[in-house]
Scaffold this motif. Structure first.
Motif, PDB file in Angstrom:
ATOM      1  N   TYR A   1      39.161  43.566  36.061  1.00  0.00           N
ATOM      2  CA  TYR A   1      39.502  44.597  37.037  1.00  0.00           C
ATOM      3  C   TYR A   1      40.727  45.371  36.570  1.00  0.00           C
ATOM      4  CZ  TYR A   1      36.138  42.839  40.419  1.00  0.00           C
ATOM      5  OH  TYR A   1      34.971  42.482  41.063  1.00  0.00           O
ATOM      6  N   TYR A   2      40.618  46.694  36.671  1.00  0.00           N
ATOM      7  CA  TYR A   2      41.685  47.571  36.216  1.00  0.00           C
ATOM      8  C   TYR A   2      42.182  48.440  37.361  1.00  0.00           C
ATOM      9  CZ  TYR A   2      39.933  46.430  31.559  1.00  0.00           C
ATOM     10  OH  TYR A   2      39.526  45.767  30.422  1.00  0.00           O
ATOM     11  N   CYS A   3      43.482  48.553  37.443  1.00  0.00           N
ATOM     12  CA  CYS A   3      44.116  49.475  38.356  1.00  0.00           C
ATOM     13  C   CYS A   3      44.238  50.827  37.661  1.00  0.00           C
ATOM     14  CB  CYS A   3      45.500  48.917  38.699  1.00  0.00           C
ATOM     15  SG  CYS A   3      46.588  50.000  39.601  1.00  0.00           S
ATOM     16  N   ALA A   4      44.069  51.914  38.412  1.00  0.00           N
ATOM     17  CA  ALA A   4      44.162  53.246  37.828  1.00  0.00           C
ATOM     18  C   ALA A   4      44.840  54.198  38.801  1.00  0.00           C
ATOM     19  CB  ALA A   4      42.775  53.764  37.473  1.00  0.00           C
ATOM     20  N   ALA A   5      45.434  55.241  38.257  1.00  0.00           N
ATOM     21  CA  ALA A   5      46.086  56.242  39.089  1.00  0.00           C
ATOM     22  C   ALA A   5      45.932  57.608  38.452  1.00  0.00           C
ATOM     23  CB  ALA A   5      47.565  55.911  39.266  1.00  0.00           C
ATOM     24  N   GLY A   6      45.932  58.637  39.302  1.00  0.00           N
ATOM     25  CA  GLY A   6      45.785  59.983  38.766  1.00  0.00           C
ATOM     26  C   GLY A   6      46.045  61.039  39.804  1.00  0.00           C
TER      27      GLY A   6
ATOM     28  N   GLY B   1      46.084  50.261  34.123  1.00  0.00           N
ATOM     29  CA  GLY B   1      46.746  48.993  33.916  1.00  0.00           C
ATOM     30  C   GLY B   1      46.059  48.235  32.791  1.00  0.00           C
ATOM     31  N   GLN B   2      46.577  47.062  32.491  1.00  0.00           N
ATOM     32  CA  GLN B   2      46.059  46.277  31.362  1.00  0.00           C
ATOM     33  C   GLN B   2      44.859  45.434  31.756  1.00  0.00           C
ATOM     34  OE1 GLN B   2      48.551  45.355  33.245  1.00  0.00           O
ATOM     35  NE2 GLN B   2      48.252  43.173  33.649  1.00  0.00           N
ATOM     36  N   GLY B   3      44.623  45.284  33.043  1.00  0.00           N
ATOM     37  CA  GLY B   3      43.463  44.528  33.503  1.00  0.00           C
ATOM     38  C   GLY B   3      43.801  43.112  33.923  1.00  0.00           C
ATOM     39  N   THR B   4      43.030  42.602  34.868  1.00  0.00           N
ATOM     40  CA  THR B   4      43.158  41.207  35.302  1.00  0.00           C
ATOM     41  C   THR B   4      41.760  40.655  35.528  1.00  0.00           C
ATOM     42  OG1 THR B   4      44.252  39.720  36.893  1.00  0.00           O
ATOM     43  CG2 THR B   4      43.400  41.793  37.767  1.00  0.00           C
ATOM     44  N   GLN B   5      41.524  39.461  35.037  1.00  0.00           N
ATOM     45  CA  GLN B   5      40.173  38.875  35.065  1.00  0.00           C
ATOM     46  C   GLN B   5      39.884  38.229  36.414  1.00  0.00           C
ATOM     47  OE1 GLN B   5      37.708  38.953  32.681  1.00  0.00           O
ATOM     48  NE2 GLN B   5      36.368  37.885  34.124  1.00  0.00           N
ATOM     49  N   VAL B   6      38.699  38.511  36.919  1.00  0.00           N
ATOM     50  CA  VAL B   6      38.191  37.854  38.129  1.00  0.00           C
ATOM     51  C   VAL B   6      36.892  37.164  37.757  1.00  0.00           C
ATOM     52  CG1 VAL B   6      37.225  38.207  40.433  1.00  0.00           C
ATOM     53  CG2 VAL B   6      39.272  39.464  39.728  1.00  0.00           C
ATOM     54  N   THR B   7      36.821  35.874  38.023  1.00  0.00           N
ATOM     55  CA  THR B   7      35.625  35.095  37.714  1.00  0.00           C
ATOM     56  C   THR B   7      35.158  34.386  38.980  1.00  0.00           C
ATOM     57  OG1 THR B   7      36.375  34.736  35.447  1.00  0.00           O
ATOM     58  CG2 THR B   7      34.635  33.293  36.282  1.00  0.00           C
ATOM     59  N   VAL B   8      33.903  34.638  39.353  1.00  0.00           N
ATOM     60  CA  VAL B   8      33.333  34.028  40.557  1.00  0.00           C
ATOM     61  C   VAL B   8      32.182  33.124  40.134  1.00  0.00           C
ATOM     62  CG1 VAL B   8      32.343  34.443  42.830  1.00  0.00           C
ATOM     63  CG2 VAL B   8      33.930  36.113  41.838  1.00  0.00           C
ATOM     64  N   SER B   9      32.291  31.860  40.472  1.00  0.00           N
ATOM     65  CA  SER B   9      31.259  30.895  40.099  1.00  0.00           C
ATOM     66  C   SER B   9      30.343  30.612  41.285  1.00  0.00           C
ATOM     67  CB  SER B   9      31.904  29.606  39.612  1.00  0.00           C
ATOM     68  OG  SER B   9      32.739  29.066  40.613  1.00  0.00           O
ATOM     69  N   SER B  10      29.104  30.300  40.968  1.00  0.00           N
ATOM     70  CA  SER B  10      28.115  30.049  42.036  1.00  0.00           C
ATOM     71  C   SER B  10      28.115  28.590  42.446  1.00  0.00           C
ATOM     72  CB  SER B  10      26.729  30.458  41.555  1.00  0.00           C
ATOM     73  OG  SER B  10      26.393  29.759  40.376  1.00  0.00           O
TER      74      SER B  10
ATOM     75  N   MET C   1      44.778  56.606  43.724  1.00  0.00           N
ATOM     76  CA  MET C   1      44.808  55.334  43.016  1.00  0.00           C
ATOM     77  C   MET C   1      43.516  54.583  43.267  1.00  0.00           C
ATOM     78  SD  MET C   1      48.740  54.212  43.784  1.00  0.00           S
ATOM     79  CE  MET C   1      48.653  54.741  45.490  1.00  0.00           C
ATOM     80  N   GLY C   2      43.156  53.741  42.335  1.00  0.00           N
ATOM     81  CA  GLY C   2      41.895  53.053  42.507  1.00  0.00           C
ATOM     82  C   GLY C   2      41.769  51.816  41.654  1.00  0.00           C
ATOM     83  N   TRP C   3      40.665  51.145  41.849  1.00  0.00           N
ATOM     84  CA  TRP C   3      40.319  49.960  41.070  1.00  0.00           C
ATOM     85  C   TRP C   3      38.969  50.179  40.402  1.00  0.00           C
ATOM     86  CZ3 TRP C   3      43.643  45.941  40.390  1.00  0.00           C
ATOM     87  CH2 TRP C   3      44.712  45.843  41.275  1.00  0.00           C
ATOM     88  N   PHE C   4      38.899  49.786  39.139  1.00  0.00           N
ATOM     89  CA  PHE C   4      37.662  49.804  38.376  1.00  0.00           C
ATOM     90  C   PHE C   4      37.402  48.383  37.885  1.00  0.00           C
ATOM     91  CE2 PHE C   4      36.795  54.373  37.628  1.00  0.00           C
ATOM     92  CZ  PHE C   4      37.953  54.906  38.168  1.00  0.00           C
ATOM     93  N   ARG C   5      36.177  48.142  37.459  1.00  0.00           N
ATOM     94  CA  ARG C   5      35.884  46.849  36.861  1.00  0.00           C
ATOM     95  C   ARG C   5      34.870  47.017  35.746  1.00  0.00           C
ATOM     96  NH1 ARG C   5      32.608  43.939  41.903  1.00  0.00           N
ATOM     97  NH2 ARG C   5      30.693  45.197  41.765  1.00  0.00           N
ATOM     98  N   GLN C   6      34.918  46.075  34.822  1.00  0.00           N
ATOM     99  CA  GLN C   6      33.963  46.090  33.711  1.00  0.00           C
ATOM    100  C   GLN C   6      33.573  44.666  33.382  1.00  0.00           C
ATOM    101  OE1 GLN C   6      35.233  48.136  30.135  1.00  0.00           O
ATOM    102  NE2 GLN C   6      33.102  48.473  29.543  1.00  0.00           N
ATOM    103  N   ALA C   7      32.274  44.413  33.500  1.00  0.00           N
ATOM    104  CA  ALA C   7      31.723  43.113  33.152  1.00  0.00           C
ATOM    105  C   ALA C   7      31.244  43.158  31.707  1.00  0.00           C
ATOM    106  CB  ALA C   7      30.566  42.757  34.084  1.00  0.00           C
ATOM    107  N   PRO C   8      31.166  42.013  31.041  1.00  0.00           N
ATOM    108  CA  PRO C   8      30.714  41.982  29.650  1.00  0.00           C
ATOM    109  C   PRO C   8      29.337  42.628  29.494  1.00  0.00           C
ATOM    110  CG  PRO C   8      31.651  39.869  30.258  1.00  0.00           C
ATOM    111  CD  PRO C   8      31.564  40.673  31.517  1.00  0.00           C
ATOM    112  N   GLY C   9      29.234  43.536  28.543  1.00  0.00           N
ATOM    113  CA  GLY C   9      27.964  44.184  28.279  1.00  0.00           C
ATOM    114  C   GLY C   9      27.589  45.287  29.242  1.00  0.00           C
ATOM    115  N   LYS C  10      28.488  45.592  30.164  1.00  0.00           N
ATOM    116  CA  LYS C  10      28.201  46.637  31.152  1.00  0.00           C
ATOM    117  C   LYS C  10      29.249  47.736  31.087  1.00  0.00           C
ATOM    118  CE  LYS C  10      25.768  43.740  34.501  1.00  0.00           C
ATOM    119  NZ  LYS C  10      25.661  43.339  35.930  1.00  0.00           N
ATOM    120  N   GLU C  11      28.889  48.880  31.630  1.00  0.00           N
ATOM    121  CA  GLU C  11      29.830  49.995  31.674  1.00  0.00           C
ATOM    122  C   GLU C  11      30.868  49.773  32.768  1.00  0.00           C
ATOM    123  OE1 GLU C  11      26.935  53.620  30.082  1.00  0.00           O
ATOM    124  OE2 GLU C  11      27.821  53.693  32.087  1.00  0.00           O
TER     125      GLU C  11
END
Length: 124
Positions: free
Chosen positions: A93-98, A115-124, A34-44
């Motif tokens: 952020y996406y949860c994944a399993a395989g 999974g369907q994804g959950t948004q994480v936003t970190v402000s400076s 199982m794992g976690w992936f993430r995708q930011a706008p405009g990035k892979e």
């Protein structure tokens, strides 16, 4: 069919913490890794962390020492504890399993479920 449901995303200031959870509908051979992936706008999409059912873990260099992946077999839940968050951690952020093949090496692992994804936003 295995279902993954994430929760715990949100907005936080830099330096803060969040814990993501992923409820796994079933622990089978197909969810050994199982794992976690993430995708930011405009990035892979990128892998963040993985955990094998035997406890072996792997992390992306960008999160080592700040993020911790774990799972609770009794609760069928996967977690990602994120500390010392940075603006560059902002992503969906996406949860994944395989199946376990490639779980230790990372680049060879191909999740079967997402999974369907959950948004994480970190402000400076």
């Amino acid at each position: 069919q295995v279902q993954l449901v994430e929760s715990g995303g949100g907005s936080v200031q830099a330096g803060g913490s969040l814990r993501l959870s992923c409820a796994v509908s079933a622990y089978t051979y197909s969810t050994t890794c199982m794992g976690w992936f993430r995708q930011a706008p405009g990035k892979e999409r990128e892998g963040v962390a993985r955990i094998h059912r035997d406890g072996n873990t792997n992390y992306a260099d960008s999160v080592k020492g700040r993020f911790t992946i774990s799972h609770d077999n009794a609760k069928n839940t996967l977690y990602l504890q994120m500390n010392s968050l940075k603006p560059e951690d902002t992503a969906m952020y996406y949860c994944a399993a395989g199946a376990p093949y490639g779980c230790y090496s990372g680049s060879l692992w191909r999740p079967n479920y997402w999974g369907q994804g959950t948004q994480v936003t970190v402000s400076s």
